[in-house]
Scaffold this motif. Structure first.
Motif, PDB file in Angstrom:
ATOM      1  N   ARG A 135       0.827  -1.219   0.000  1.00  0.00           N
ATOM      2  CA  ARG A 135       0.000   0.000   0.000  1.00  0.00           C
ATOM      3  C   ARG A 135       0.855   1.262   0.000  1.00  0.00           C
ATOM      4  N   SER A 136       2.160   1.108   0.268  1.00  0.00           N
ATOM      5  CA  SER A 136       3.030   2.286   0.292  1.00  0.00           C
ATOM      6  C   SER A 136       3.022   3.006  -1.058  1.00  0.00           C
ATOM      7  N   ALA A 137       2.847   2.242  -2.140  1.00  0.00           N
ATOM      8  CA  ALA A 137       2.774   2.862  -3.472  1.00  0.00           C
ATOM      9  C   ALA A 137       1.577   3.811  -3.548  1.00  0.00           C
ATOM     10  N   ILE A 138       0.461   3.387  -2.948  1.00  0.00           N
ATOM     11  CA  ILE A 138      -0.740   4.227  -2.926  1.00  0.00           C
ATOM     12  C   ILE A 138      -0.505   5.448  -2.044  1.00  0.00           C
ATOM     13  N   GLU A 139       0.180   5.243  -0.909  1.00  0.00           N
ATOM     14  CA  GLU A 139       0.447   6.347   0.018  1.00  0.00           C
ATOM     15  C   GLU A 139       1.291   7.430  -0.655  1.00  0.00           C
ATOM     16  N   TRP A 140       2.317   7.023  -1.392  1.00  0.00           N
ATOM     17  CA  TRP A 140       3.160   8.003  -2.077  1.00  0.00           C
ATOM     18  C   TRP A 140       2.403   8.700  -3.211  1.00  0.00           C
ATOM     19  N   PHE A 141       1.617   7.943  -3.957  1.00  0.00           N
ATOM     20  CA  PHE A 141       0.886   8.512  -5.095  1.00  0.00           C
ATOM     21  C   PHE A 141      -0.175   9.515  -4.624  1.00  0.00           C
ATOM     22  N   THR A 142      -0.944   9.132  -3.601  1.00  0.00           N
ATOM     23  CA  THR A 142      -2.031  10.002  -3.129  1.00  0.00           C
ATOM     24  C   THR A 142      -1.513  11.231  -2.382  1.00  0.00           C
ATOM     25  N   MET A 143      -0.268  11.176  -1.872  1.00  0.00           N
ATOM     26  CA  MET A 143       0.266  12.315  -1.130  1.00  0.00           C
ATOM     27  C   MET A 143       0.335  13.572  -2.009  1.00  0.00           C
ATOM     28  N   MET A 312      10.389   1.825  19.409  1.00  0.00           N
ATOM     29  CA  MET A 312       9.927   2.631  20.545  1.00  0.00           C
ATOM     30  C   MET A 312      11.038   2.760  21.578  1.00  0.00           C
ATOM     31  N   GLU A 313      11.223   3.965  22.086  1.00  0.00           N
ATOM     32  CA  GLU A 313      12.223   4.182  23.125  1.00  0.00           C
ATOM     33  C   GLU A 313      11.579   4.036  24.506  1.00  0.00           C
ATOM     34  N   ALA A 314      12.406   4.039  25.546  1.00  0.00           N
ATOM     35  CA  ALA A 314      11.933   3.838  26.919  1.00  0.00           C
ATOM     36  C   ALA A 314      11.191   5.080  27.413  1.00  0.00           C
ATOM     37  N   GLU A 315       9.908   5.132  27.139  1.00  0.00           N
ATOM     38  CA  GLU A 315       9.086   6.299  27.462  1.00  0.00           C
ATOM     39  C   GLU A 315       8.989   6.536  28.969  1.00  0.00           C
ATOM     40  N   THR A 316       9.175   5.487  29.763  1.00  0.00           N
ATOM     41  CA  THR A 316       9.057   5.635  31.216  1.00  0.00           C
ATOM     42  C   THR A 316      10.334   6.150  31.867  1.00  0.00           C
ATOM     43  N   LEU A 317      11.393   6.317  31.093  1.00  0.00           N
ATOM     44  CA  LEU A 317      12.653   6.783  31.680  1.00  0.00           C
ATOM     45  C   LEU A 317      12.608   8.257  32.043  1.00  0.00           C
ATOM     46  N   ARG A 318      12.064   9.073  31.122  1.00  0.00           N
ATOM     47  CA  ARG A 318      11.998  10.513  31.346  1.00  0.00           C
ATOM     48  C   ARG A 318      10.721  11.071  30.740  1.00  0.00           C
ATOM     49  N   LYS A 319      10.329  12.249  31.201  1.00  0.00           N
ATOM     50  CA  LYS A 319       9.107  12.870  30.701  1.00  0.00           C
ATOM     51  C   LYS A 319       9.286  13.454  29.301  1.00  0.00           C
ATOM     52  N   ASP A 320      10.531  13.611  28.843  1.00  0.00           N
ATOM     53  CA  ASP A 320      10.750  14.177  27.506  1.00  0.00           C
ATOM     54  C   ASP A 320      10.988  13.096  26.448  1.00  0.00           C
ATOM     55  N   ILE A 321      10.602  11.850  26.763  1.00  0.00           N
ATOM     56  CA  ILE A 321      10.668  10.767  25.784  1.00  0.00           C
ATOM     57  C   ILE A 321       9.243  10.342  25.443  1.00  0.00           C
ATOM     58  N   LYS A 322       8.889  10.402  24.156  1.00  0.00           N
ATOM     59  CA  LYS A 322       7.527  10.085  23.724  1.00  0.00           C
ATOM     60  C   LYS A 322       7.541   9.069  22.575  1.00  0.00           C
ATOM     61  N   ASN A 323       6.567   8.178  22.589  1.00  0.00           N
ATOM     62  CA  ASN A 323       6.333   7.266  21.472  1.00  0.00           C
ATOM     63  C   ASN A 323       4.964   7.586  20.885  1.00  0.00           C
ATOM     64  N   ILE A 324       4.896   7.815  19.587  1.00  0.00           N
ATOM     65  CA  ILE A 324       3.636   8.199  18.943  1.00  0.00           C
ATOM     66  C   ILE A 324       3.316   7.219  17.809  1.00  0.00           C
ATOM     67  N   GLU A 325       2.158   6.571  17.913  1.00  0.00           N
ATOM     68  CA  GLU A 325       1.744   5.615  16.903  1.00  0.00           C
ATOM     69  C   GLU A 325       0.960   6.307  15.789  1.00  0.00           C
ATOM     70  N   VAL A 326       1.212   5.888  14.552  1.00  0.00           N
ATOM     71  CA  VAL A 326       0.461   6.398  13.405  1.00  0.00           C
ATOM     72  C   VAL A 326      -0.068   5.208  12.605  1.00  0.00           C
ATOM     73  N   PHE A 327      -1.042   5.474  11.745  1.00  0.00           N
ATOM     74  CA  PHE A 327      -1.520   4.457  10.814  1.00  0.00           C
ATOM     75  C   PHE A 327      -0.639   4.505   9.564  1.00  0.00           C
ATOM     76  N   GLY A 328      -0.366   3.348   8.961  1.00  0.00           N
ATOM     77  CA  GLY A 328       0.369   3.351   7.705  1.00  0.00           C
ATOM     78  C   GLY A 328       1.386   2.244   7.607  1.00  0.00           C
ATOM     79  N   SER A 329       2.079   2.200   6.474  1.00  0.00           N
ATOM     80  CA  SER A 329       3.117   1.202   6.217  1.00  0.00           C
ATOM     81  C   SER A 329       4.482   1.776   6.578  1.00  0.00           C
ATOM     82  N   HIS A 330       5.483   0.916   6.599  1.00  0.00           N
ATOM     83  CA  HIS A 330       6.844   1.382   6.878  1.00  0.00           C
ATOM     84  C   HIS A 330       7.383   2.194   5.700  1.00  0.00           C
ATOM     85  N   CYS A 331       7.245   1.641   4.505  1.00  0.00           N
ATOM     86  CA  CYS A 331       7.798   2.298   3.309  1.00  0.00           C
ATOM     87  C   CYS A 331       7.047   3.571   2.936  1.00  0.00           C
ATOM     88  N   GLY A 332       5.844   3.744   3.485  1.00  0.00           N
ATOM     89  CA  GLY A 332       5.060   4.926   3.157  1.00  0.00           C
ATOM     90  C   GLY A 332       5.139   6.036   4.193  1.00  0.00           C
TER      91      GLY A 332
END
Length: 386
Positions: A135-143, A312-332
């Motif tokens: 689906r990454s091909a679609i992601e790049w094309f539609t962008m 994902m990094e160790a989010e519980t180590l410090r308050k300035d470390i964040k992990n954010i999930e997105v929808f999508g493929s790796h290549c896209g």
């Protein structure tokens, strides 16, 4: 939070008992453990757990076994490194005449080994995710059609950002991210090293580029790396935190690379002619260290090339470390509107300390998995009402 409470209840018992093995009184042990959890995101919860007197009734070995058992039940997780660091901090305290240093050392060694065994069990992306990469091909094309409609929150102008492309990618791979960051006010820089082969020989040239940008702007530089580019960005942030404003990785394996199960590693080893662990031992060791700068890791659970837990990094180590999930493929991910928004908003928030506000920002949350994880109809009413 319930899972965290279960784990931290078990670990707090262990940490208290280890501190007391050094000859500390219960009161002193509580103060010590709280101090070692300073700046921890769950600091308040940990303090409330420590106030429960029943936490210290069992011996160290029993508490260690129980804590390891909880970790085994939860499965592989980067956040265990936070617990290892806390135990290490406690073990470095000198024992009194009535205490001993051996219990803490042995506990730290055993816990570290067991956690490493647990974290080696992260599986390669399932075949379904691999197939979804098409689906990454679609992601790049539609962008090309979507790009003009992505909201642009203006930021402080000319803040420098150095972007690094993915494995087997080049500066063309980061075109959409760079153009979007420019459009909101950042000054972006390419890596200018051709195709990224994740070769450690690229590091000196990247560090030279960092120095040039730093000297030009007379301020710290933000680093953004996608996939293999994030590996370089993290190592540079570890080596030169004095010149790095923040680190943002996009689908990058930021830990556990030596034992990571993925077709990407196998292809890299094929092209190199040697096992990754044999060729880049120092490189891999540096990658395990956590930079002392704000960190944001963007990942997708439907990644078909990399196990998402390694991204994902160790989010519980410090308050300035964040992990954010997105929808999508790796290549896209280089042509993903959610990624573009996250990178720009995170860069600005970490620099200014202010998050984007208004109805537009609330509507943007619809495109992130975190919004849909909320239960009930309140998640929709909250878009328009506080």
């Amino acid at each position: 939070m319930e899972n965290n409470k279960t784990l931290y209840t078990s670990f707090t018992k262990l940490a208290l008992k280890v501190a007391m093995s050094k000859g500390m009184t219960l009161k002193k042990a509580k103060e010590t453990v709280i101090q070692k959890f300073e700046l921890h995101p769950f600091e308040k919860m940990i303090i409330s757990l420590i106030d429960e007197r029943k936490l210290i009734e069992k011996d160290v070995n029993t508490l260690l076994d129980e804590c390891i058992s909880v970790c085994e039940d939860f499965g592989p997780d980067r956040d265990y490194v936070t617990l290892i660091i806390v135990l290490k901090r406690i073990s470095e305290i000198n024992a009194t005449k009535t205490g001993t240093n051996e219990v803490a050392k042995l506990t730290l060694k055993t816990f570290t080994v067991k956690v490493d065994e647990i974290n080696r069990k992260i599986e390669s992306p399932p075949l379904f995710n691999v197939l979804l990469e098409t689906r990454s091909a679609i992601e790049w094309f539609t962008m090309f059609g979507i790009y003009p409609f992505i909201p642009k929150h203006k930021v402080t102008k000319n803040k420098p950002v150095l972007l690094m492309p993915p494995y087997l990618g080049n500066d063309l791979s980061t075109t959409f991210v760079r153009n979007y960051l420019k459009s909101v006010g950042f000054e972006t820089y390419k890596w200018d090293l051709g195709v990224n082969m994740i070769n450690s020989k690229s590091l000196p040239k990247l560090i030279e580029k960092l120095d040039e940008i730093y000297e030009k702007h007379q301020e710290k530089v933000s680093l953004v790396g996608w996939s293999g580019g994030g590996i370089f960005a993290k190592i540079i942030a570890n080596r030169h935190p004095d010149k790095v404003e923040q680190l943002i990785t996009i689908g990058s394996p930021v830990w556990g690379v030596e034992n990571m199960k993925t077709p990407v590693i196998r292809s890299l080893e094929f092209l190199r002619g040697k096992k990754l662990r044999e060729r880049n031992a120092k490189f891999i060791k540096e990658l395990e260290e956590i930079p002392k700068v704000p960190i944001t890791c963007i990942y997708t659970k439907t990644d078909g090339l990399l196990p998402w837990k390694h991204c994902m990094e160790a989010e519980t180590l410090r308050k300035d470390i964040k992990n954010i999930e997105v929808f999508g493929s790796h290549c896209g991910m280089g042509a993903n509107a959610s990624v573009l928004l996250t990178v720009a908003n995170t860069l600005n928030t970490n620099i200014t300390g202010k998050k984007p506000k208004g109805i537009t920002s609330k509507i943007e949350s619809l495109f992130f998995p975190k919004f849909w994880e909320k239960k009930g109809a309140e998640k929709f009413t909250n878009l328009f009402f506080n």
